[in-house]
Motif scaffolding. Structure first.
Motif, mmCIF file in Angstrom:
data_model
loop_
_atom_site.group_PDB
_atom_site.id
_atom_site.type_symbol
_atom_site.label_atom_id
_atom_site.label_comp_id
_atom_site.label_asym_id
_atom_site.label_seq_id
_atom_site.Cartn_x
_atom_site.Cartn_y
_atom_site.Cartn_z
ATOM 1 N N ASP A 1 -4.837 1.617 -2.335
ATOM 2 C CA ASP A 1 -4.723 0.341 -2.333
ATOM 3 C C ASP A 1 -5.377 -0.388 -3.179
ATOM 4 O O ASP A 1 -5.958 -1.444 -2.827
ATOM 5 C CB ASP A 1 -5.601 -0.201 -0.698
ATOM 6 C CG ASP A 1 -4.503 0.672 0.332
ATOM 7 O OD1 ASP A 1 -3.426 0.181 0.633
ATOM 8 O OD2 ASP A 1 -4.984 1.748 1.054
ATOM 9 N N ARG A 2 -5.653 -0.066 -4.392
ATOM 10 C CA ARG A 2 -6.284 -0.807 -5.578
ATOM 11 C C ARG A 2 -5.834 -2.124 -5.961
ATOM 12 O O ARG A 2 -6.750 -2.991 -6.112
ATOM 13 C CB ARG A 2 -6.719 0.143 -6.475
ATOM 14 C CG ARG A 2 -5.184 0.191 -7.528
ATOM 15 C CD ARG A 2 -5.531 1.165 -8.738
ATOM 16 N NE ARG A 2 -5.333 2.491 -8.389
ATOM 17 C CZ ARG A 2 -5.499 3.593 -9.196
ATOM 18 N NH1 ARG A 2 -5.526 3.367 -10.434
ATOM 19 N NH2 ARG A 2 -5.733 4.833 -8.786
ATOM 20 N N GLN A 3 -4.628 -2.069 -5.693
ATOM 21 C CA GLN A 3 -3.979 -3.561 -5.941
ATOM 22 C C GLN A 3 -4.614 -4.749 -4.818
ATOM 23 O O GLN A 3 -4.533 -6.088 -5.165
ATOM 24 C CB GLN A 3 -2.468 -3.650 -6.003
ATOM 25 C CG GLN A 3 -2.060 -2.835 -6.961
ATOM 26 C CD GLN A 3 -0.561 -2.771 -6.959
ATOM 27 O OE1 GLN A 3 0.380 -3.500 -6.721
ATOM 28 N NE2 GLN A 3 0.101 -1.410 -7.331
ATOM 29 N N SER B 1 -12.942 -1.967 3.682
ATOM 30 C CA SER B 1 -11.536 -0.590 3.740
ATOM 31 C C SER B 1 -11.332 -0.542 5.191
ATOM 32 O O SER B 1 -10.217 0.091 5.465
ATOM 33 C CB SER B 1 -12.624 0.443 3.590
ATOM 34 O OG SER B 1 -13.283 1.073 4.483
ATOM 35 N N PHE C 1 -14.136 4.115 -1.064
ATOM 36 C CA PHE C 1 -13.717 3.631 -2.366
ATOM 37 C C PHE C 1 -12.589 4.800 -2.799
ATOM 38 O O PHE C 1 -11.771 4.313 -3.650
ATOM 39 C CB PHE C 1 -15.032 3.319 -3.255
ATOM 40 C CG PHE C 1 -14.459 3.029 -4.614
ATOM 41 C CD1 PHE C 1 -14.173 1.931 -4.836
ATOM 42 C CD2 PHE C 1 -14.428 4.116 -5.651
ATOM 43 C CE1 PHE C 1 -14.100 1.138 -6.420
ATOM 44 C CE2 PHE C 1 -13.984 3.649 -6.974
ATOM 45 C CZ PHE C 1 -13.940 2.251 -7.232
ATOM 46 N N SER D 1 0.908 -1.139 -0.072
ATOM 47 C CA SER D 1 0.098 0.159 -0.018
ATOM 48 C C SER D 1 0.988 1.233 -0.049
ATOM 49 O O SER D 1 1.962 1.239 0.488
ATOM 50 C CB SER D 1 -0.994 -0.125 1.294
ATOM 51 O OG SER D 1 -1.539 1.289 1.686
ATOM 52 N N TRP E 1 -9.123 3.309 -3.870
ATOM 53 C CA TRP E 1 -8.687 3.325 -5.297
ATOM 54 C C TRP E 1 -7.429 4.186 -5.290
ATOM 55 O O TRP E 1 -6.707 3.963 -6.138
ATOM 56 C CB TRP E 1 -9.984 3.998 -6.031
ATOM 57 C CG TRP E 1 -9.369 3.794 -7.429
ATOM 58 C CD1 TRP E 1 -9.488 4.880 -8.392
ATOM 59 C CD2 TRP E 1 -9.624 2.444 -8.275
ATOM 60 N NE1 TRP E 1 -9.383 4.177 -9.596
ATOM 61 C CE2 TRP E 1 -9.417 2.934 -9.527
ATOM 62 C CE3 TRP E 1 -9.882 1.240 -7.852
ATOM 63 C CZ2 TRP E 1 -9.200 2.013 -10.527
ATOM 64 C CZ3 TRP E 1 -9.996 0.257 -8.988
ATOM 65 C CH2 TRP E 1 -9.785 0.814 -10.228
ATOM 66 N N ARG E 2 -7.161 5.232 -4.468
ATOM 67 C CA ARG E 2 -5.916 5.953 -4.643
ATOM 68 C C ARG E 2 -4.778 5.257 -4.202
ATOM 69 O O ARG E 2 -3.877 5.338 -4.638
ATOM 70 C CB ARG E 2 -6.303 7.118 -3.765
ATOM 71 C CG ARG E 2 -7.267 8.386 -4.449
ATOM 72 C CD ARG E 2 -7.176 9.641 -3.522
ATOM 73 N NE ARG E 2 -5.838 10.066 -3.409
ATOM 74 C CZ ARG E 2 -5.281 11.099 -2.428
ATOM 75 N NH1 ARG E 2 -6.332 11.625 -1.673
ATOM 76 N NH2 ARG E 2 -4.201 11.769 -2.669
ATOM 77 N N LEU F 1 -7.698 -5.144 -3.757
ATOM 78 C CA LEU F 1 -8.675 -5.418 -4.376
ATOM 79 C C LEU F 1 -8.754 -6.819 -5.082
ATOM 80 O O LEU F 1 -9.516 -7.622 -5.315
ATOM 81 C CB LEU F 1 -9.361 -4.424 -5.062
ATOM 82 C CG LEU F 1 -9.734 -3.117 -4.287
ATOM 83 C CD1 LEU F 1 -10.369 -1.924 -5.293
ATOM 84 C CD2 LEU F 1 -10.577 -3.395 -3.017
ATOM 85 N N THR G 1 -18.308 -2.790 0.905
ATOM 86 C CA THR G 1 -17.166 -1.717 0.473
ATOM 87 C C THR G 1 -16.564 -0.860 1.765
ATOM 88 O O THR G 1 -15.354 -0.818 1.908
ATOM 89 C CB THR G 1 -17.472 -0.785 -0.452
ATOM 90 O OG1 THR G 1 -18.014 -1.260 -1.639
ATOM 91 C CG2 THR G 1 -16.579 0.372 -0.693
#
Length: 429
Positions: free
Chosen positions: A74-76, A122, A67, A5, A71-72, A78, A118
């Protein structure tokens, strides 16, 4: 929180925002918008449509904020959730939405499930590391514990069940704290007991000890027999499982209570032989009247064994409440089947139960074994193990799987996603 992250690189305002969002999600989810409910008021028996709107709006906004952060930075992470079991379960929920007997109700449930999911995924990613997670959980726990004990002293009519309660006056004397019912209170305070153990093991001795002791006392005084027994059983068995390396013995320790509760509960309805054994045991063979609900619900589940009735499309619907016979009218007053697995069949059929079993039971068990084999994050893995075990056991006597913003469902989702991320990533100190 994961090493991959980039969240720790954000500015001070972003970090503060992440911690605040974490606390807001859990406080809204666990305290809800109706703390200190007056159970002597007739309004408590009415449908709170305005409150439902508040809940949907709040979780919609919190999901959007969650989200945004994920998304900014830690999107990986997911991608770790895209397992075959999770994809199959999500796909089947979509199928049963189309086949639902009450599509509007099911659509609202699915939308809420997405927002709550969601928010809960998080919760593991928003803290800056394990120490930050312990700090944030201690803040949330101490607020709930503090408000509830404050109410016991200064607002007993709103925090202890009274003989003047309209719904269940027989519960007089049972502690409920800021919650509307002692069963909800005992379940949440059981979760707080586990959080106290985690905070204590994370090095926050004063906060952890305070949360653990006060929460356990509250569970014992709540009168929630199911939660009390399951809480103590979970603590004992989880500590044994934590030290067990043999996978067969670990599985026996973890899953025996789940099997026994359902064999002698639902199983006693399906099998006269099991029913006779359960009646001979030194326990309440009716499970506090639950067998009446199970006897009614099992044939209803058998009517639609493949697709089910749909999420939110059976209990408390107009078809059930005004179906025309006395039994149906009585059953329409029940909020759920008092068994999350039976309710899953009612909502999504036997395939839905199978996919739920694969995603929420088999997959986390495998992930936990991977974490234990590595030997890292013992305090965090024990926290998630305890919440997960408690949720599995309690769903044999209560029902909160896929149940909108139910506090116990939120805690179980937090553990479910936490277990998945723990298995896939290293955690920042």
């Amino acid at each position: 929180m994961t090493d991959m992250s980039a969240s720790s690189m954000g500015g001070l305002d972003e970090i503060d925002g992440r911690g605040i969002l974490f606390c807001v999600i859990l406080l809204v989810g666990w305290i809800t918008f109706s703390p200190f409910a007056d159970l002597a008021s007739p309004e408590t028996l009415e449908l709170a449509e305005g409150r439902d709107f508040q809940i949907y709006a709040a979780f919609g906004l919190m999901a959007a904020g969650s989200f945004f952060y994920i998304w900014r930075t830690d999107r990986q992470a997911l991608a770790a959730l895209a397992t075959p079991a999770n994809i199959a379960l999500a796909g089947w929920i979509g199928v049963t939405l189309v086949t639902s007997h009450e599509i509007s109700n099911s659509l609202k449930r699915v939308a809420m499930l997405g927002c709550v999911g969601t928010c809960c995924l998080s919760l593991f990613l928003l803290p800056r590391g394990r120490d930050d997670l312990a700090k944030l959980l201690s803040i949330v726990a101490l607020i709930i514990v503090g408000l509830s004990y404050f109410g016991l002293v200064f607002l007993p009519n709103y925090t202890i069940h009274q003989a003047t309660d309209i719904g269940e006056p027989q519960l007089a004397g049972d502690w409920r704290g800021i919650f509307a019912h002692k069963n909800v209170a005992s379940a949440v305070f059981s979760m707080l007991t586990f959080i106290g153990i985690f905070v204590l093991r994370a090095g926050r001795t004063v906060e952890g000890s305070t949360i653990f002791i006060l929460s356990l006392v509250f569970v014992l005084c709540s009168g929630g027999k199911s939660s009390t027994a399951i809480c103590l059983t979970t603590i004992t068995l989880s500590l044994l499982a934590e030290r067990t390396r043999n996978v067969v013995l670990w599985s026996i320790i973890v899953f025996s209570p789940l099997a026994l509760l359902n064999f002698f509960g639902i199983g006693a309805i399906l099998s006269p032989q099991l029913g006779a054994i359960a009646a001979a045991l030194p326990l309440d063979a009716t499970f506090t009247g639950r067998t009446d609900i199970w006897t009614f619900a099992i044939p209803k589940a058998a009517e639609t064994p493949i697709f089910g009735h749909g999420l939110g499309a059976f209990w408390a619907t107009a078809a059930l409440r005004f179906g025309g016979d006395d039994t149906t009218i009585w059953a329409g007053n029940a909020a759920h089947a008092h068994n999350g697995y039976l309710d899953t069949v009612l909502a999504m059929g036997l395939p839905g139960l199978a996919f739920t079993f694969a995603a929420l039971i088999v997959q986390p068990a495998r992930d936990l074994r991977r974490v234990c084999a590595r030997g890292d994050e013992p305090a965090m893995s024990l926290l998630f193990l305890q919440i997960w075990m408690f949720g599995l056991y309690l769903n044999s006597l209560e029902s909160f799987l896929f149940e909108r913003a139910n506090p116990s469902w939120i805690a179980m989702l937090f553990a479910f996603f936490g277990i998945r991320f723990l298995a896939e990533f290293r955690i920042r100190a």
